[in-house]
Write an enzyme that holds these catalytic residues in place. Structure first.
Site, PDB file in Angstrom:
ATOM      1  N   ALA A  62       0.752  -1.322   0.107  1.00  0.00           N
ATOM      2  CA  ALA A  62      -0.041  -0.123  -0.104  1.00  0.00           C
ATOM      3  C   ALA A  62       0.725   1.183  -0.037  1.00  0.00           C
ATOM      4  CB  ALA A  62      -0.864  -0.172   1.270  1.00  0.00           C
ATOM      5  N   GLY A 101       0.472  -5.150   0.688  1.00  0.00           N
ATOM      6  CA  GLY A 101      -0.641  -5.103  -0.330  1.00  0.00           C
ATOM      7  C   GLY A 101      -0.274  -5.734  -1.707  1.00  0.00           C
ATOM      8  N   GLU A 104      -0.741  -9.073  -1.511  1.00  0.00           N
ATOM      9  CA  GLU A 104      -2.161  -9.395  -1.488  1.00  0.00           C
ATOM     10  C   GLU A 104      -2.833  -9.449  -2.817  1.00  0.00           C
ATOM     11  OE1 GLU A 104      -2.447  -6.455   1.998  1.00  0.00           O
ATOM     12  OE2 GLU A 104      -3.653  -8.170   2.817  1.00  0.00           O
ATOM     13  N   GLU A 124       3.911  -5.779   6.922  1.00  0.00           N
ATOM     14  CA  GLU A 124       2.947  -4.833   7.623  1.00  0.00           C
ATOM     15  C   GLU A 124       3.330  -4.769   9.234  1.00  0.00           C
ATOM     16  OE1 GLU A 124       1.859  -6.509   5.142  1.00  0.00           O
ATOM     17  OE2 GLU A 124       0.418  -5.719   3.954  1.00  0.00           O
TER      18      GLU A 124
HETATM   19  N1  3HC Z   1       4.638   3.527   0.191  1.00  0.00           N
HETATM   20  C1  3HC Z   1       5.044   4.753  -0.148  1.00  0.00           C
HETATM   21  N2  3HC Z   1       6.133   4.917  -0.379  1.00  0.00           N
HETATM   22  C2  3HC Z   1       7.241   4.020  -0.341  1.00  0.00           C
HETATM   23  C3  3HC Z   1       6.826   2.663   0.067  1.00  0.00           C
HETATM   24  C4  3HC Z   1       5.357   2.518   0.180  1.00  0.00           C
HETATM   25  N3  3HC Z   1       4.819   1.213   0.370  1.00  0.00           N
HETATM   26  N4  3HC Z   1       7.927   1.881  -0.136  1.00  0.00           N
HETATM   27  C5  3HC Z   1       8.965   2.285  -0.388  1.00  0.00           C
HETATM   28  N5  3HC Z   1       8.577   3.775  -0.493  1.00  0.00           N
HETATM   29  C6  3HC Z   1       9.387   4.929  -0.739  1.00  0.00           C
HETATM   30  C7  3HC Z   1      10.554   5.108   0.093  1.00  0.00           C
HETATM   31  O1  3HC Z   1       9.989   6.144   1.113  1.00  0.00           O
HETATM   32  C8  3HC Z   1      11.527   5.900  -0.657  1.00  0.00           C
HETATM   33  O2  3HC Z   1      11.141   7.306  -0.923  1.00  0.00           O
HETATM   34  P1  3HC Z   1      12.354   8.324  -1.119  1.00  0.00           P
HETATM   35  O3  3HC Z   1      13.230   7.903  -2.422  1.00  0.00           O
HETATM   36  O4  3HC Z   1      11.705   9.585  -1.171  1.00  0.00           O
HETATM   37  O5  3HC Z   1      13.394   8.202   0.155  1.00  0.00           O
HETATM   38  C9  3HC Z   1      11.569   5.049  -2.135  1.00  0.00           C
HETATM   39  O6  3HC Z   1      10.118   4.557  -1.796  1.00  0.00           O
HETATM   40  C10 3HC Z   1      12.654   4.062  -2.250  1.00  0.00           C
HETATM   41  O7  3HC Z   1      12.454   3.182  -0.839  1.00  0.00           O
HETATM   42  P2  3HC Z   1      13.724   2.595  -0.398  1.00  0.00           P
HETATM   43  O8  3HC Z   1      14.847   3.471  -0.140  1.00  0.00           O
HETATM   44  O9  3HC Z   1      13.436   1.645   0.786  1.00  0.00           O
HETATM   45  O10 3HC Z   1      14.299   1.655  -1.492  1.00  0.00           O
HETATM   46  P3  3HC Z   1      14.988   0.266  -1.605  1.00  0.00           P
HETATM   47  O11 3HC Z   1      15.114  -0.136  -2.998  1.00  0.00           O
HETATM   48  O12 3HC Z   1      16.015   0.096  -0.686  1.00  0.00           O
HETATM   49  O13 3HC Z   1      13.667  -0.890  -1.033  1.00  0.00           O
HETATM   50  C11 3HC Z   1      11.538  -1.840  -0.709  1.00  0.00           C
HETATM   51  C12 3HC Z   1      12.447  -1.161  -1.590  1.00  0.00           C
HETATM   52  C13 3HC Z   1      11.912  -3.243  -0.461  1.00  0.00           C
HETATM   53  C14 3HC Z   1      10.366  -1.989  -1.543  1.00  0.00           C
HETATM   54  C15 3HC Z   1      11.613  -1.017   0.637  1.00  0.00           C
HETATM   55  O14 3HC Z   1      10.925   0.347   0.160  1.00  0.00           O
HETATM   56  C16 3HC Z   1      10.173  -1.448   1.346  1.00  0.00           C
HETATM   57  O15 3HC Z   1      10.231  -2.430   2.106  1.00  0.00           O
HETATM   58  N6  3HC Z   1       8.957  -0.832   1.265  1.00  0.00           N
HETATM   59  C17 3HC Z   1       8.039  -1.001   2.325  1.00  0.00           C
HETATM   60  C18 3HC Z   1       7.218  -2.010   2.038  1.00  0.00           C
HETATM   61  C19 3HC Z   1       5.977  -2.218   2.852  1.00  0.00           C
HETATM   62  O16 3HC Z   1       6.019  -2.054   4.057  1.00  0.00           O
HETATM   63  N7  3HC Z   1       5.010  -2.492   2.271  1.00  0.00           N
HETATM   64  C20 3HC Z   1       3.634  -2.970   2.938  1.00  0.00           C
HETATM   65  C21 3HC Z   1       2.952  -1.676   3.078  1.00  0.00           C
HETATM   66  S1  3HC Z   1       1.716  -1.568   4.051  1.00  0.00           S
HETATM   67  C22 3HC Z   1       0.476  -2.395   3.148  1.00  0.00           C
HETATM   68  O17 3HC Z   1       0.487  -2.894   2.244  1.00  0.00           O
HETATM   69  C23 3HC Z   1      -0.887  -2.660   3.998  1.00  0.00           C
HETATM   70  C24 3HC Z   1      -2.012  -3.419   3.372  1.00  0.00           C
HETATM   71  O18 3HC Z   1      -1.760  -4.672   3.782  1.00  0.00           O
HETATM   72  C25 3HC Z   1      -3.259  -3.102   3.470  1.00  0.00           C
END
Ligand code: 3HC
Ligand code: NAI
Length: 685
Positions: A62, A101, A104, A124
């Site tokens: 998400a 997500g 998912e 998450e």
């Molecule tokens: N939403 C918004 N922005 C995100 C994001 C997300 N889910 N994931 C990463 N970003 C942004 C980062 O803030 C960063 O922004 P910046 O360049 O402005 O600082 C940019 O994307 C690149 O991220 P990273 O520096 O972390 O890049 P990497 O290549 O090192 O890693 C990644 C990539 C493995 C995808 C890592 O970013 C990550 O683990 N992201 C989070 C994933 C996550 O937690 N997903 C679950 C979200 S909650 C959800 O899905 C709820 C649902 O179940 C309803």
């Protein structure tokens, strides 16, 4: 323009997402996906669908930046249901990371194919949440209950190969992902009924036949989950999958998700996600700054820190020259490094070949001159200014022009060290934390004359060796250790006033810290920084050191230890405290837990505010990153600055004012804290 586009390849509709940087499932993506499913259903010529992403990754989850704002329709749970209800088979084609997500979406698709390098996970829990778009219901149905519990509560992903073995991925794709995904879609286009994960229950029997699986899992992980709310909610949601039909299970999932989302822990953990990413950014750096090339690293000193520091580079494939004063110290140091690598291999986290590969990159030597070809040299010798100055003076004569000269000092003045060279612009602090091969934090200390490209090189190199780096300015103890000082000062005073080491440590552990100040002293060594004169006894610590009670390593410190290093309150220490109290003429009184919080934690916040106003930290969130990664501050409280904001700055200020007299004459309030508290402002928002 919509980030979701569609095009046809024969009878297959290819749905492509292009939403850099990580294809987060923001509003426009969600809307585009629903439209694409409508298109597939509405067009008789379409027989199957492939969902694929451009760029580095499949949907990484998400869009976290939308959290806390009013949600725009369609919400993700609706989108995944729409994908599953598509009347044509949908194939998710996965590369990079199918996270949260994103996974998912893949779980709701009828089939999943992936390249071998792909990673699949539900992180998450690290954001204080649970997979809230059917993930807690679909994942156990496809991957099994035990695996779902592990993935959801750890947040750690699994590789595509493992995902294939457990049936989470239907086919591994070698070669062009889109081409093979389209071919796979053509293979399955006539399959009916469509396999829907929400309708499966074969893998739920694992839990239905043995409902104790959940409590066993809770028990086995109790230590890891201590203090966190999200792991328990993840378990409950997966438990619901075993107990309830899918349609009711998702309702329970939603309820638990909303409960977490509105809580402080989720806010803290989401804040911290961005804090960590912000930390790598250097304020005011000119855009055209380029990093220096680092091909070989030199390390001086093969003691506790030098060995661990070297391992970081060796593990990243960067050759290291390590220098010692005597053969024995060199052998001991390299021996420890090998032993550490072999222990990692024994746990299956490294192969024997990788151990040899890493150790093969190490060049141990007693010849200082061997540092001449290093691009970065890190000094990790004794914590003594004269010794450090001598080392840097010698380095200045040997290091090649442009080499970066770094000190791992814990407290000393980097500018004074830099002044021992003719090139202070090449000097900075690289403060690793012990054990240096394990701890994620790196304080990068910018001296008054440190060149911007030197700083940038350090910050980028940190990423390569998988550290989280924070920029700090020069001051005694930089960010982290400086904040320990008021905490320890007050903890020591509290002992004299009537608290026990056990009470103070308990308050810190209940707060969520891995250990309290006295447990930490016993672990690190009560003798660290001791003046070494057994006849000079000015405080309790001097006395403990003189008695040889140096902590865990001696079987006694502030606590007594048995042969298994299990601590118990020490009657000797209790007596000692009484003695010192009598000598100081202090009357023992009852100290409340709240007073301990105010005097040891509020004072840390106060020190942090000074660090911020002096510009020693670039931003409040950097201080939080230091404390979470360097000292185990509970991430569900965000870090000291975020925590202060949630407590309320007027409350922190009020607490400090209440305690002012007891805090002693050396304590002073931070102007910034006072200003912000009075103006109703926060540190972090
Ligand atoms: N939403 C918004 N922005 C995100 C994001 C997300 N889910 N994931 C990463 N970003 C942004 C980062 O803030 C960063 O922004 P910046 O360049 O402005 O600082 C940019 O994307 C690149 O991220 P990273 O520096 O972390 O890049 P990497 O290549 O090192 O890693 C990644 C990539 C493995 C995808 C890592 O970013 C990550 O683990 N992201 C989070 C994933 C996550 O937690 N997903 C679950 C979200 S909650 C959800 O899905 C709820 C649902 O179940 C309803
Ligand atoms: P240590 O005593 O374990 O190791 C220092 C090593 O340096 C010894 O092996 C010694 O033989 C060697 N040495 C001394 N002078 C030398 C010289 N001129 N040339 C080559 N080798 C020399 O010390 P430790 O704990 O590794 O600390 C090193 C530095 O790291 C100190 O500045 C310390 O403050 C800092 N530090 C220590 C941490 C810790 O937890 N131990 C944490 C973070 C920083």
């Amino acid at each position: 323009m919509s980030p979701i586009s569609t095009r046809r390849h024969g009878e297959v509709l290819i749905v492509t997402s292009n939403n850099p940087p990580v294809n987060a499932l923001g509003h426009a993506v969600r809307e585009g996906l629903v439209r694409a499913m409508d298109e597939a259903d509405g067009d008789d010529a379409v027989k199957a669908v492939v969902i694929i992403c451009e760029g580095n990754t499949f949907f990484a989850g998400a869009d976290i930046t939308e959290f806390g704002k009013p949600m725009q329709m369609p919400m993700l749970p609706m989108v995944v249901d729409r994908i599953e209800s598509c009347t044509k088979p949908v194939v998710a084609a996965i590369h990079g990371t199918a996270f949260g997500g994103g996974l998912e979406v893949a779980l709701a698709s009828h089939y999943r194919v992936a390249v071998p390098s792909a990673k699949l996970g539900v992180p998450e829990v690290k954001l204080g949440l649970l997979p809230g778009a059917g993930g807690t219901q679909r994942l156990p149905r496809i991957a099994g209950v035990q695996k779902a519990l592990e993935m959801a509560t750890s947040g750690n992903p699994i590789g595509a190969k493992e995902a294939y073995e457990i049936g989470l991925v239907d086919r591994l794709i070698e070669g062009d992902l889109e081409q093979h995904a389209v071919a796979y879609a053509a293979e399955v286009m006539d399959t009916r009924p469509l396999p829907k994960s929400s309708e499966r229950d074969d893998k739920l029997h694992e839990a239905r036949d043995n409902p104790a699986i959940f409590d066993e899992f809770r028990k086995a992980n109790a230590r890891k989950f201590r203090g966190f709310e999200a792991p328990e909610s993840n378990i409950r949601a997966i438990e619901a999958a075993g107990r309830l039909p899918y349609s009711q299970g998702v309702m329970e999932e939603r309820r638990l998700f909303m409960e977490l989302m509105s809580g402080t822990q989720a806010r803290a953990q989401q804040y911290f996600f961005f804090a960590e990413r912000k930390a790598s950014k250097i304020e005011g750096l000119a855009e055209d700054t380029r990093p220096r090339d680092i091909r070989r690293v030199g390390v001086i000193g093969a003691g506790t820190m030098g060995g661990g520091i070297s391992m970081n580079f060796l593990s990243a494939g960067i050759p290291v020259t390590i220098v010692e004063m005597a053969e024995e110290a060199l052998d001991r140091g390299t021996g420890t490094m090998r032993k550490n690598y072999e222990a990692t291999a024994a746990k299956g986290r490294m192969t024997a070949a990788q151990v040899e590969q890493a150790m093969g990159l190490l060049r141990p030597t007693l010849d200082f001159g061997a540092l001449a070809d290093c691009d970065l040299i890190i000094e990790a010798v004794f914590e003594n200014m004269d010794v450090k100055k001598d080392v840097f003076g010698r380095l200045d004569k040997i290091a090649k022009p442009g080499a970066i000269l770094a000190s791992n000092t814990s407290y000393l003045n980097i500018d004074e060290i830099a002044a021992a060279t003719s090139r202070p612009e090449d000097v900075l602090g690289l403060h690793f934390f012990s054990p240096a091969n394990v701890m994620k934090l790196l304080e990068v200390v910018r001296g008054a004359k440190t060149a911007p490209d030197v700083l940038l090189t350090a910050m980028q190199l940190a990423k390569k060796i998988r550290k989280v780096a924070v920029v700090a300015g020069v001051c005694f103890g930089f960010i982290g250790n400086r904040m320990l000082i008021p905490r320890q000062t007050q903890a020591n005073k509290l002992l004299l006033e009537g608290a026990t080491p056990e009470q103070i440590d308990r308050v810190h552990v209940e707060f969520g810290m891995p250990m309290g100040p006295f447990q930490m002293a016993d672990l690190a060594g009560v003798d660290i920084g001791w003046h070494r004169d057994p006849n000079r006894i000015e405080n309790i610590r001097d006395k403990l050191c003189a008695m040889g009670r140096w902590g865990q390593k001696k079987g006694a410190g502030f606590y007594d230890y048995d042969e298994k290093r299990r601590p118990s309150p020490s009657p000797v220490v209790a007596e000692l405290i009484d003695e010192f109290r009598a000598r100081a003429g202090v009357q023992s009184r009852e100290v409340t837990d709240q007073e301990i919080v105010e005097r040891t934690l509020y004072t840390m916040v106060n020190e942090a505010a000074k660090i911020l106003e002096e510009g020693v930290a670039q931003r409040a969130s950097d201080i939080d990153v230091v404390w979470v990664y360097g000292y185990g501050w509970p991430v569900y409280r965000g870090g000291p600055m975020f925590w202060a904001d949630t407590e309320g700055l007027p409350e922190i200020l009020g607490g400090l004012q209440r305690q002012q007299e007891r805090l002693g004459p050396d304590f002073s309030l931070s102007d910034l804290l006072v200003r912000k508290a009075e103006a109703g402002e926060k540190f972090t928002r």
